[in-house]
Design a protein around this motif. Sequence first.
Motif, PDB file in Angstrom:
ATOM      1  N   ALA A 197     -30.642 -20.344  20.814  1.00 32.63           N
ATOM      2  CA  ALA A 197     -29.447 -19.734  21.365  1.00 32.63           C
ATOM      3  C   ALA A 197     -29.274 -18.358  21.209  1.00 32.63           C
ATOM      4  O   ALA A 197     -28.305 -17.924  21.687  1.00 32.63           O
ATOM      5  CB  ALA A 197     -28.440 -20.532  20.356  1.00 32.63           C
ATOM      6  N   ARG A 198     -30.048 -17.683  20.702  1.00 31.14           N
ATOM      7  CA  ARG A 198     -29.630 -16.217  20.199  1.00 31.14           C
ATOM      8  C   ARG A 198     -28.655 -15.783  19.881  1.00 31.14           C
ATOM      9  O   ARG A 198     -27.918 -14.703  20.206  1.00 31.14           O
ATOM     10  CB  ARG A 198     -30.070 -15.636  21.756  1.00 31.14           C
ATOM     11  N   ILE A 199     -28.447 -16.615  18.626  1.00 27.28           N
ATOM     12  CA  ILE A 199     -27.388 -16.298  17.800  1.00 27.28           C
ATOM     13  C   ILE A 199     -27.859 -16.122  16.361  1.00 27.28           C
ATOM     14  O   ILE A 199     -28.860 -16.503  16.054  1.00 27.28           O
ATOM     15  CB  ILE A 199     -26.160 -17.122  17.989  1.00 27.28           C
ATOM     16  N   SER A 200     -26.985 -15.871  15.518  1.00 30.57           N
ATOM     17  CA  SER A 200     -27.490 -15.738  13.955  1.00 30.57           C
ATOM     18  C   SER A 200     -27.507 -17.044  13.425  1.00 30.57           C
ATOM     19  O   SER A 200     -26.661 -18.000  13.741  1.00 30.57           O
ATOM     20  CB  SER A 200     -26.730 -14.673  13.316  1.00 30.57           C
ATOM     21  N   THR A 201     -28.365 -17.223  12.418  1.00 31.53           N
ATOM     22  CA  THR A 201     -28.410 -18.378  11.431  1.00 31.53           C
ATOM     23  C   THR A 201     -27.218 -18.384  10.671  1.00 31.53           C
ATOM     24  O   THR A 201     -26.514 -19.405  10.613  1.00 31.53           O
ATOM     25  CB  THR A 201     -29.672 -18.081  10.595  1.00 31.53           C
ATOM     26  N   GLU A 202     -26.742 -17.400  10.343  1.00 25.88           N
ATOM     27  CA  GLU A 202     -25.261 -17.304   9.518  1.00 25.88           C
ATOM     28  C   GLU A 202     -24.080 -17.769  10.483  1.00 25.88           C
ATOM     29  O   GLU A 202     -23.352 -18.565   9.841  1.00 25.88           O
ATOM     30  CB  GLU A 202     -24.881 -15.744   9.255  1.00 25.88           C
ATOM     31  N   ALA A 203     -24.110 -17.779  11.677  1.00 25.14           N
ATOM     32  CA  ALA A 203     -23.234 -18.131  12.680  1.00 25.14           C
ATOM     33  C   ALA A 203     -23.324 -19.666  12.788  1.00 25.14           C
ATOM     34  O   ALA A 203     -22.149 -20.295  12.738  1.00 25.14           O
ATOM     35  CB  ALA A 203     -23.387 -17.430  13.969  1.00 25.14           C
ATOM     36  N   ILE A 204     -24.469 -20.394  12.719  1.00 24.77           N
ATOM     37  CA  ILE A 204     -24.642 -21.514  12.611  1.00 24.77           C
ATOM     38  C   ILE A 204     -24.135 -22.299  11.500  1.00 24.77           C
ATOM     39  O   ILE A 204     -23.553 -23.169  11.407  1.00 24.77           O
ATOM     40  CB  ILE A 204     -26.266 -21.919  13.216  1.00 24.77           C
ATOM     41  N   SER A 205     -24.783 -21.463  10.367  1.00 23.86           N
ATOM     42  CA  SER A 205     -24.595 -21.967   9.056  1.00 23.86           C
ATOM     43  C   SER A 205     -22.783 -22.013   8.807  1.00 23.86           C
ATOM     44  O   SER A 205     -22.275 -22.978   8.242  1.00 23.86           O
ATOM     45  CB  SER A 205     -24.914 -21.074   7.935  1.00 23.86           C
ATOM     46  N   ALA A 206     -22.106 -20.915   9.334  1.00 26.23           N
ATOM     47  CA  ALA A 206     -20.850 -20.931   9.142  1.00 26.23           C
ATOM     48  C   ALA A 206     -19.785 -21.950   9.972  1.00 26.23           C
ATOM     49  O   ALA A 206     -18.886 -22.493   9.615  1.00 26.23           O
ATOM     50  CB  ALA A 206     -20.110 -19.567   9.609  1.00 26.23           C
ATOM     51  N   LEU A 207     -20.494 -22.301  11.099  1.00 26.42           N
ATOM     52  CA  LEU A 207     -19.762 -23.564  11.883  1.00 26.42           C
ATOM     53  C   LEU A 207     -20.107 -24.783  11.203  1.00 26.42           C
ATOM     54  O   LEU A 207     -19.321 -25.643  11.096  1.00 26.42           O
ATOM     55  CB  LEU A 207     -20.358 -23.548  13.193  1.00 26.42           C
ATOM     56  N   GLU A 208     -21.446 -25.075  11.020  1.00 33.17           N
ATOM     57  CA  GLU A 208     -21.851 -26.383  10.001  1.00 33.17           C
ATOM     58  C   GLU A 208     -21.144 -26.503   8.949  1.00 33.17           C
ATOM     59  O   GLU A 208     -20.638 -27.470   8.579  1.00 33.17           O
ATOM     60  CB  GLU A 208     -23.337 -26.542   9.925  1.00 33.17           C
ATOM     61  N   ARG A 209     -20.764 -25.662   8.364  1.00 32.90           N
ATOM     62  CA  ARG A 209     -20.062 -25.527   6.916  1.00 32.90           C
ATOM     63  C   ARG A 209     -18.573 -25.553   6.944  1.00 32.90           C
ATOM     64  O   ARG A 209     -18.084 -25.499   5.929  1.00 32.90           O
ATOM     65  CB  ARG A 209     -20.691 -24.668   5.908  1.00 32.90           C
ATOM     66  N   GLY A 210     -17.938 -25.357   8.019  1.00 31.46           N
ATOM     67  CA  GLY A 210     -16.403 -25.273   8.237  1.00 31.46           C
ATOM     68  C   GLY A 210     -16.029 -23.874   8.032  1.00 31.46           C
ATOM     69  O   GLY A 210     -14.653 -23.962   7.941  1.00 31.46           O
ATOM     70  N   ARG A 211     -16.804 -22.961   7.673  1.00 30.74           N
ATOM     71  CA  ARG A 211     -16.058 -21.619   7.411  1.00 30.74           C
ATOM     72  C   ARG A 211     -15.553 -20.986   8.664  1.00 30.74           C
ATOM     73  O   ARG A 211     -14.717 -20.404   8.707  1.00 30.74           O
ATOM     74  CB  ARG A 211     -17.202 -20.565   6.888  1.00 30.74           C
ATOM     75  N   ARG A 212     -16.334 -21.550   9.801  1.00 24.32           N
ATOM     76  CA  ARG A 212     -15.726 -21.214  11.050  1.00 24.32           C
ATOM     77  C   ARG A 212     -15.387 -22.461  11.721  1.00 24.32           C
ATOM     78  O   ARG A 212     -16.221 -23.355  11.939  1.00 24.32           O
ATOM     79  CB  ARG A 212     -16.808 -20.388  12.079  1.00 24.32           C
ATOM     80  N   LYS A 213     -14.295 -22.674  12.262  1.00 25.71           N
ATOM     81  CA  LYS A 213     -13.859 -23.993  12.669  1.00 25.71           C
ATOM     82  C   LYS A 213     -14.416 -24.341  13.939  1.00 25.71           C
ATOM     83  O   LYS A 213     -14.866 -25.341  14.403  1.00 25.71           O
ATOM     84  CB  LYS A 213     -12.370 -24.351  12.614  1.00 25.71           C
TER      85      LYS A 213
END
Length: 97
Positions: free
Chosen positions: A31-47
């Motif tokens: 997706a050419r995005i950071s692993t941190e962004a995916i992690s934040a979405l999956e863990r609910g830190r970013r809704k």
Amino acid sequence: MERERPPSFGELLREVRLAGGLSQEMLAERARISTEAISALERGRRKTPQRETLELLLAALAPNDALRARLKAAAVPAPTVRRRGADVRAGPDAQPN
């Protein structure tokens, strides 16, 4: 009777990612995005993802039409309503005043 709530965007993203046999790192690379962004979405830190992030994830996951629609629907934040001077996220269980 309690209604089952629909999965959050992060829960659905994780489900789709795992069903596709992808690690967070693999999806991030596709997706050419950071692993941190995916992690934040999956863990609910970013809704919810930003529009551009959603489009990159959809392109990387290549879901069928039904799953694409579910992901897009889950990416829409719940509307905010004013109740007694406080912002409250409206959801499927929200009670009207």
